[in-house]
Design a protein around this motif. Structure first.
Motif, short mmCIF file in Angstrom:
data_model
loop_
_atom_site.label_atom_id
_atom_site.label_comp_id
_atom_site.label_asym_id
_atom_site.label_seq_id
_atom_site.Cartn_x
_atom_site.Cartn_y
_atom_site.Cartn_z
N VAL A 4 20.00 3.78 2.67
CA VAL A 4 18.67 4.36 2.81
C VAL A 4 17.76 3.43 3.60
N LEU A 5 17.78 2.15 3.28
CA LEU A 5 16.92 1.21 4.00
C LEU A 5 17.28 1.13 5.47
N GLN A 6 18.56 1.20 5.79
CA GLN A 6 18.96 1.20 7.20
C GLN A 6 18.48 2.47 7.91
N ARG A 7 18.54 3.59 7.21
CA ARG A 7 18.03 4.85 7.80
C ARG A 7 16.53 4.77 8.05
N ILE A 8 15.81 4.19 7.10
CA ILE A 8 14.36 4.06 7.28
C ILE A 8 14.07 3.13 8.45
N ALA A 9 14.74 1.98 8.50
CA ALA A 9 14.50 1.02 9.58
C ALA A 9 14.84 1.62 10.94
N ALA A 10 15.90 2.41 11.01
CA ALA A 10 16.27 3.06 12.27
C ALA A 10 15.21 4.06 12.69
N SER A 13 12.29 2.16 14.10
CA SER A 13 12.62 1.59 15.41
C SER A 13 12.63 2.66 16.50
N SER A 14 12.99 3.89 16.14
CA SER A 14 13.11 4.95 17.14
C SER A 14 11.76 5.50 17.57
N ARG A 15 10.73 5.25 16.78
CA ARG A 15 9.41 5.81 17.09
C ARG A 15 8.64 4.82 17.96
N LYS A 16 8.70 5.03 19.25
CA LYS A 16 8.08 4.10 20.20
C LYS A 16 6.65 4.49 20.57
N GLY A 160 7.14 -0.59 1.47
CA GLY A 160 6.81 -0.02 2.77
C GLY A 160 6.02 -0.98 3.65
N ALA A 161 5.07 -1.69 3.05
CA ALA A 161 4.26 -2.62 3.84
C ALA A 161 5.10 -3.75 4.41
N ALA A 162 6.15 -4.15 3.71
CA ALA A 162 7.03 -5.19 4.23
C ALA A 162 7.62 -4.78 5.57
N ALA A 163 7.92 -3.50 5.73
CA ALA A 163 8.43 -3.01 7.01
C ALA A 163 7.37 -3.11 8.09
N GLY A 164 6.12 -2.80 7.74
CA GLY A 164 5.04 -2.92 8.72
C GLY A 164 4.82 -4.34 9.17
N VAL A 165 4.84 -5.29 8.22
CA VAL A 165 4.68 -6.69 8.57
C VAL A 165 5.85 -7.16 9.43
N ALA A 166 7.06 -6.75 9.06
CA ALA A 166 8.23 -7.12 9.87
C ALA A 166 8.07 -6.61 11.30
N GLU A 167 7.58 -5.39 11.44
CA GLU A 167 7.35 -4.81 12.76
C GLU A 167 6.37 -5.67 13.55
N LEU A 168 5.27 -6.09 12.94
CA LEU A 168 4.26 -6.86 13.64
C LEU A 168 4.77 -8.26 14.00
N LEU A 169 5.71 -8.77 13.20
CA LEU A 169 6.29 -10.08 13.48
C LEU A 169 7.45 -10.02 14.46
N GLY A 170 7.77 -8.83 14.96
CA GLY A 170 8.81 -8.69 15.98
C GLY A 170 10.22 -8.61 15.44
N GLY A 172 13.82 -7.09 14.15
CA GLY A 172 14.69 -5.99 14.53
C GLY A 172 14.99 -5.10 13.33
N GLU A 173 15.85 -4.11 13.54
CA GLU A 173 16.16 -3.16 12.47
C GLU A 173 16.75 -3.84 11.25
N GLU A 174 17.70 -4.74 11.47
CA GLU A 174 18.35 -5.41 10.35
C GLU A 174 17.35 -6.21 9.53
N GLU A 175 16.50 -6.96 10.20
CA GLU A 175 15.51 -7.77 9.49
C GLU A 175 14.48 -6.90 8.79
N THR A 176 14.11 -5.78 9.40
CA THR A 176 13.16 -4.87 8.76
C THR A 176 13.74 -4.29 7.48
#
Length: 463
Positions: A4-10, A13-16, A160-170, A172-176
């Motif tokens: 599930v987490l991989q699906r969410i991260a993908a 990542s796909s929403r540019k 969910g916020a952890a994913a947002g912070v990961a996004e802002l810190l650059g 990738g999908e795995e790390e998110t």
């Protein structure tokens, strides 16, 4: 097999690209949260946090504090998140059953530091990613998770916020995905704390947890990527009595903020009171009612709302925010509910107490709620002439179904500035409205304004 987490991260990542509607609503949310942070900066909950971590704050840091000064990123997220939620005036996000922005905005702000340029567009993109992740996590466990007694702000909000912070810190999908996994190990927050200073602290802890989980994931710390769905994982332990899991979770072409939006609060109290307040104010307006007309006011609300509102006779301002009786009586007598109604002296007003004794609350049964994501809150008013009036609301004022106007949003922001002893009329709101134009948020919000006329976030001491 993809977790599930991989699906969410993908999906994130796909929403540019984001639509104008998504960006506009994200700006609304960020501006509203800034206002709530400023208003809450002097609250006892925030004072307690800054006192507890005074030595760390005294040492300074690269992240800005709404209470003044700078601090390490984790402390800044904790303080600012607590401030954002201190007065319960911050927004609600129904898919996550969370105060989404009170976690997301402070967590993201903690990563905006000197020497690390972050554009306004990148900040808003990370905000939208975090909101999308909150919705996806909430999809599998709510409303069962929330009804079981978990505070979604502290649990779903943090993951969910952890994913947002990961996004802002650059990241990738795995790390998110790993950031969300680690945040799941940090997530906690019982709704039994509602009506105490621990409740706003939940948002601060969640913001801190999101920042730390993202940084740990980027540093190489790893957890299980199936932690949401596996035995002894999040769903198993936190899902409640009837969770639906993530089997039917599907990527959507439009962002969740377009389909569901957030609820910008009109009243500075628990959202569980808002639909009843709106319904009662409509009845008062439509029928010209006065307190002398009222024999009784009866309300019917959802099970979770009933449990949230545990204080029929509140002893202080924190309990009053979670009292249907107090909030309805105040709204009826004044025609509104304001920040000034939640002080120790206001809670003891005799006329409010007298009317509150005529107000009752009941909930839908589990059978009535089963299969319904949302049921209306109903207000029944019995008058001294024998008349009975009914009004119901499925959505509160401030929702996408009944939004605040641009003027109402600006007025709320100005009220928050006044409550926080900041000069009204400054250009902070205008600057926040232009976030997409900011090339570097640190410069734009923290360093650019050296004049006193705007009283923006000129530096750590300006607010």
């Amino acid at each position: 097999m993809t977790t599930v987490l991989q699906r969410i991260a993908a999906q994130l990542s796909s929403r540019k690209h984001f639509s104008e509607t998504s960006i506009e609503r994200a700006i609304d949310a960020v501006a509203d949260t800034f206002g709530c942070m400023i208003a809450g900066a002097g609250d006892p909950a925030v004072t307690g946090v800054t006192t507890a971590f005074a030595s760390e704050i005294a040492g300074g840091g690269t992240a800005w504090l709404v209470a003044g000064g700078g601090a390490p990123t984790s402390i800044a997220a904790l303080v600012n998140g607590t401030a954002a939620h201190a007065l319960d005036f911050d927004d609600n996000f129904h898919p996550a059953r969370a105060h989404a922005s009170a976690v997301l905005v402070p967590a993201l702000l903690a990563t905006v530091t000197a020497g690390r340029p972050v554009s306004g567009g990148a900040f808003l993109g990370a905000y939208l990613a975090g909101l999308d992740a909150q919705a996806a996590v909430g999809f599998g466990v709510n409303p069962s998770h929330y009804n079981r007694g978990w505070h979604g702000t502290a649990t779903v909000g943090a993951i969910g916020a952890a994913a947002g912070v990961a996004e802002l810190l650059g990241a990738g999908e795995e790390e998110t995905a790993q950031a969300m996994s680690l945040a799941a190990s940090l997530a906690c927050g019982p709704k039994g704390q509602f009506g105490t200073l621990a409740k706003p602290l939940h948002a601060g802890i969640a913001a801190r947890n999101a920042v730390e989980a993202a940084r740990l994931a980027i540093a190489g710390i790893r957890g299980r990527l199936d932690i949401l769905e596996r035995p002894q994982g999040f769903l198993d332990l936190f899902g409640g009595d009837d969770p639906r899991a993530w089997t039917d979770l599907r990527p959507e072409p439009d962002h969740i903020i377009e389909r569901r939006g957030l609820v910008t609060k009109r009243h500075p109290c628990c959202a569980s009171t808002h639909r009843a307040i709106d319904a009662l104010l409509e009845l008062k307006r439509d029928y010209g009612l006065t307190a002398d007309d009222i024999v009784s006011i009866d309300t019917k609300v959802g099970v979770s709302a009933f449990r949230n509102l545990a204080y029929a006779e509140p002893a202080d301002e924190m309990q009053a925010r979670f009292s249907m009786q107090y909030c309805l009586a105040t709204a009826f007598l004044k025609g509104s509910v304001s920040l000034g109604d939640f002080t120790r002296s206001a809670v003891s007003r005799a006329n409010v107490r007298m009317l509150a004794k005529r107000i009752t609350m009941e909930s839908y049964s589990a059978d009535e709620e089963r299969g319904n994501e949302r049921l209306p809150h109903i207000v029944t008013v019995r008058l001294s002439d024998g008349t009975t009036l009914h009004r119901q609301r499925l959505h509160a004022k401030g929702s996408v179904q009944d939004p605040l106007s641009a003027q109402e949003r600006r007025e709320k922001f100005e009220d928050c500035l006044k409550w926080g002893n900041r000069q009204p009329g400054c250009d902070l709101y205008a600057r926040l409205r232009r976030l997409t134009e900011a090339a570097d948020l640190w410069t734009e919000l923290y360093m650019a304004n050296h004049s006193r006329k705007a009283e923006l976030l000129a530096g750590p001491q300006a607010i």
